[in-house]
Design a protein around this motif. Structure first.
Motif, PDB file in Angstrom:
ATOM      1  N   GLY A  62      55.776   0.039 -33.618  1.00  0.00           N
ATOM      2  CA  GLY A  62      55.008   1.268 -33.633  1.00  0.00           C
ATOM      3  C   GLY A  62      55.225   2.149 -34.843  1.00  0.00           C
ATOM      4  O   GLY A  62      54.882   3.333 -34.821  1.00  0.00           O
ATOM      5  N   THR A  63      55.786   1.616 -35.930  1.00  0.00           N
ATOM      6  CA  THR A  63      55.986   2.382 -37.158  1.00  0.00           C
ATOM      7  C   THR A  63      55.426   1.589 -38.330  1.00  0.00           C
ATOM      8  O   THR A  63      55.549   0.368 -38.366  1.00  0.00           O
ATOM      9  N   TRP A  64      54.784   2.288 -39.267  1.00  0.00           N
ATOM     10  CA  TRP A  64      54.272   1.595 -40.447  1.00  0.00           C
ATOM     11  C   TRP A  64      54.616   2.378 -41.700  1.00  0.00           C
ATOM     12  O   TRP A  64      54.849   3.580 -41.658  1.00  0.00           O
ATOM     13  N   GLU A  65      54.659   1.644 -42.811  1.00  0.00           N
ATOM     14  CA  GLU A  65      55.048   2.218 -44.093  1.00  0.00           C
ATOM     15  C   GLU A  65      54.142   1.643 -45.181  1.00  0.00           C
ATOM     16  O   GLU A  65      53.778   0.469 -45.132  1.00  0.00           O
ATOM     17  N   LEU A  66      53.781   2.479 -46.140  1.00  0.00           N
ATOM     18  CA  LEU A  66      52.919   2.072 -47.237  1.00  0.00           C
ATOM     19  C   LEU A  66      53.540   2.505 -48.554  1.00  0.00           C
ATOM     20  O   LEU A  66      54.097   3.597 -48.655  1.00  0.00           O
ATOM     21  N   ALA A  67      53.422   1.649 -49.572  1.00  0.00           N
ATOM     22  CA  ALA A  67      53.869   1.992 -50.921  1.00  0.00           C
ATOM     23  C   ALA A  67      52.844   1.472 -51.916  1.00  0.00           C
ATOM     24  O   ALA A  67      52.408   0.322 -51.824  1.00  0.00           O
ATOM     25  N   VAL A  68      52.450   2.338 -52.866  1.00  0.00           N
ATOM     26  CA  VAL A  68      51.542   1.955 -53.945  1.00  0.00           C
ATOM     27  C   VAL A  68      52.271   2.237 -55.259  1.00  0.00           C
ATOM     28  O   VAL A  68      52.755   3.356 -55.472  1.00  0.00           O
ATOM     29  N   TYR A  69      52.345   1.218 -56.110  1.00  0.00           N
ATOM     30  CA  TYR A  69      53.218   1.274 -57.280  1.00  0.00           C
ATOM     31  C   TYR A  69      52.450   1.476 -58.581  1.00  0.00           C
ATOM     32  O   TYR A  69      51.251   1.178 -58.680  1.00  0.00           O
ATOM     33  N   LEU A  70      53.171   1.940 -59.590  1.00  0.00           N
ATOM     34  CA  LEU A  70      52.619   2.125 -60.921  1.00  0.00           C
ATOM     35  C   LEU A  70      52.158   0.771 -61.457  1.00  0.00           C
ATOM     36  O   LEU A  70      52.940  -0.172 -61.532  1.00  0.00           O
ATOM     37  N   PRO A  71      50.889   0.636 -61.839  1.00  0.00           N
ATOM     38  CA  PRO A  71      50.413  -0.648 -62.361  1.00  0.00           C
ATOM     39  C   PRO A  71      50.875  -0.859 -63.795  1.00  0.00           C
ATOM     40  O   PRO A  71      51.093   0.091 -64.546  1.00  0.00           O
ATOM     41  N   GLU A  72      51.006  -2.106 -64.159  1.00  0.00           N
ATOM     42  CA  GLU A  72      51.288  -2.433 -65.554  1.00  0.00           C
ATOM     43  C   GLU A  72      49.994  -2.366 -66.360  1.00  0.00           C
ATOM     44  O   GLU A  72      48.887  -2.383 -65.808  1.00  0.00           O
ATOM     45  N   GLU A  73      50.134  -2.265 -67.681  1.00  0.00           N
ATOM     46  CA  GLU A  73      48.960  -2.245 -68.546  1.00  0.00           C
ATOM     47  C   GLU A  73      48.121  -3.501 -68.299  1.00  0.00           C
ATOM     48  O   GLU A  73      48.643  -4.608 -68.206  1.00  0.00           O
ATOM     49  N   GLY A  74      46.817  -3.324 -68.179  1.00  0.00           N
ATOM     50  CA  GLY A  74      45.917  -4.449 -67.968  1.00  0.00           C
ATOM     51  C   GLY A  74      45.592  -4.719 -66.514  1.00  0.00           C
ATOM     52  O   GLY A  74      44.624  -5.429 -66.221  1.00  0.00           O
ATOM     53  N   ALA A 103      51.903  -2.457 -50.959  1.00  0.00           N
ATOM     54  CA  ALA A 103      52.443  -3.211 -49.837  1.00  0.00           C
ATOM     55  C   ALA A 103      52.542  -2.317 -48.610  1.00  0.00           C
ATOM     56  O   ALA A 103      52.686  -1.094 -48.729  1.00  0.00           O
ATOM     57  N   MET A 104      52.450  -2.941 -47.451  1.00  0.00           N
ATOM     58  CA  MET A 104      52.592  -2.249 -46.173  1.00  0.00           C
ATOM     59  C   MET A 104      53.617  -2.978 -45.325  1.00  0.00           C
ATOM     60  O   MET A 104      53.637  -4.216 -45.292  1.00  0.00           O
ATOM     61  N   ALA A 105      54.465  -2.223 -44.656  1.00  0.00           N
ATOM     62  CA  ALA A 105      55.465  -2.805 -43.761  1.00  0.00           C
ATOM     63  C   ALA A 105      55.206  -2.341 -42.341  1.00  0.00           C
ATOM     64  O   ALA A 105      54.962  -1.150 -42.099  1.00  0.00           O
ATOM     65  N   LEU A 106      55.237  -3.273 -41.409  1.00  0.00           N
ATOM     66  CA  LEU A 106      55.122  -2.981 -39.987  1.00  0.00           C
ATOM     67  C   LEU A 106      56.444  -3.351 -39.332  1.00  0.00           C
ATOM     68  O   LEU A 106      56.856  -4.515 -39.375  1.00  0.00           O
TER      69      LEU A 106
END
Length: 378
Positions: free
Chosen positions: A218-230, A237-240
């Motif tokens: 019943g818990t979720w987590e989301l992370a969006v990371y700095l993209p590399e050039e190009g 990613a998402m964690a359940l």
């Protein structure tokens, strides 16, 4: 994510800032507050926040803030009252300290806060109190949202926090411009968010129920990371959280087997940091999309592609577990992501910076209210 003329990071920022206000600013005041949308406050406390909002990338919120700034000229104390369902042009609705009797309760609830905003409409009531902004342009907003059945039953249920803490962070936070860790008040309810029509929808609902019944905590987590050039899509990613690793592995494997029986997919095994999973190659649906999953001792981690998972589980977090569900946006990193994504897509370059450095939204349920604290760091 980035398209010509509009940066994906900019859209994400607008959505996140709007979400921070909108999710926080939804039902919580009683019927004694005025119908419609109302605001009272000291102009000197409201002005820095409006000035910052007006500099956001082009959006209705930025345009409204710009118009409101013009309406504050000559004001020390402001009042605004917009009828439910009607327009709310600040140039027509903002008045300077008229002492409107309909706003007496909102004035009382404001107390020592710099400003107060409320809304009372059909099925929704909310109250927001802004702390004095202080030096540097930062803001702190206390938000109350009345618990309503229609909110918990829909998609918004995934964003409404439960009373209990969400547990420890699972995904690596380095270079993440967006992080969210949330224990939804009504549970994950993944299957109920999908439409009933169609074979594919039935399959996803079946798998969702299987996961919910056997493993999901019943818990979720989301992370969006700095993209590399190009890169055209930032790593994400998402964690359940799961309580039974073996059942989670079996459920995910069965899910892919069912998909392979109806669609031509190429599955390859994937392992990392003691976790086991798989990736789906050659989808050719969206840029850089090669979805992967990894089952670890405590979670099912889903990634946009293998490199996303490598970023997400590179270094297990050693941060203290948050006391409440929370979202964090690093706006400095978001500005860098904007520029890189715009350069990769050939879109118009976005603004060089945002008016704050960090956005932090934390929340929990307390009885019949959802309480949020929004902090915007200068």
């Amino acid at each position: 994510m980035a398209t010509r003329g509009r940066s994906a990071g900019g859209r994400l920022c607008r959505a996140a800032v709007t979400l921070a206000f909108a999710v926080g600013c939804v039902p919580a005041a009683g019927p004694e507050l005025p119908e419609g949308t109302a605001a009272v406050g000291a102009a000197r406390e409201v002005r820095p926040l409006l000035e910052a909002l007006a500099t956001l990338p082009e959006s209705p919120l930025a345009r409204w803030a710009g118009a409101a700034l013009g309406a504050l000229d000559g004001c020390e104390e402001l009042e605004l009252l917009c009828p439910p369902g009607g327009g709310c042009d600040p140039r027509e609705r903002v008045v300077c300290g008229s002492g409107d009797a309909r706003l007496e309760e909102l004035v009382r609830r404001r107390g020592a806060a710099g400003w107060a905003v409320s809304h009372r409409g059909s099925g929704s009531r909310w109250l927001a109190l802004g702390a004095p902004s202080g030096r540097g342009g930062g803001s702190r907003v206390e938000l109350e949202l009345e618990v309503a059945e229609e909110l918990v039953a829909g998609t918004a249920s995934l964003l409404l926090p439960a009373a209990g803490p969400p547990g420890a962070w699972l995904l690596d936070g380095d270079d993440a411009f967006l992080r969210l860790r949330l224990r939804p008040d009504g549970g994950l309810g993944l299957a109920d968010l999908l439409p009933d029509e169609g074979w594919g929808a039935r399959l996803f609902r079946l798998q969702g129920r299987l996961l919910e019944a056997t493993t999901l905590e019943g818990t979720w987590e989301l992370a969006v990371y700095l993209p590399e050039e190009g890169m055209r899509i930032p790593p994400m990613a998402m964690a359940l959280d799961v309580g039974d690793r073996d059942r989670a592995e079996a459920a995910m494997s069965a899910f892919l087997t069912e998909l392979e029986s109806s669609w031509t997919l190429r599955r390859r095994a994937f392992s990392l940091a003691g976790g086991r999973g798989a990736c789906l190659a050659d989808l050719n649906v969206l840029p850089e999309l090669e979805p992967c999953y990894l089952v670890t001792a405590g979670a099912v981690v889903l990634g946009w592609n293998a490199s996303s998972l490598e970023r997400a589980v590179a270094a297990p977090g050693d941060e203290p577990p948050p006391a409440t569900s929370e979202a964090r946006i690093d706006l400095d990193l978001l500005a860098v992501a904007d520029r890189r994504l715009a350069g990769s897509s050939g879109g118009v370059r976005p603004p060089g910076s945002y008016p704050w450095r960090h956005l932090h939204l934390s929340g929990r349920r307390e009885g019949g209210l959802y309480r949020f604290t929004l902090e915007l760091s200068p």
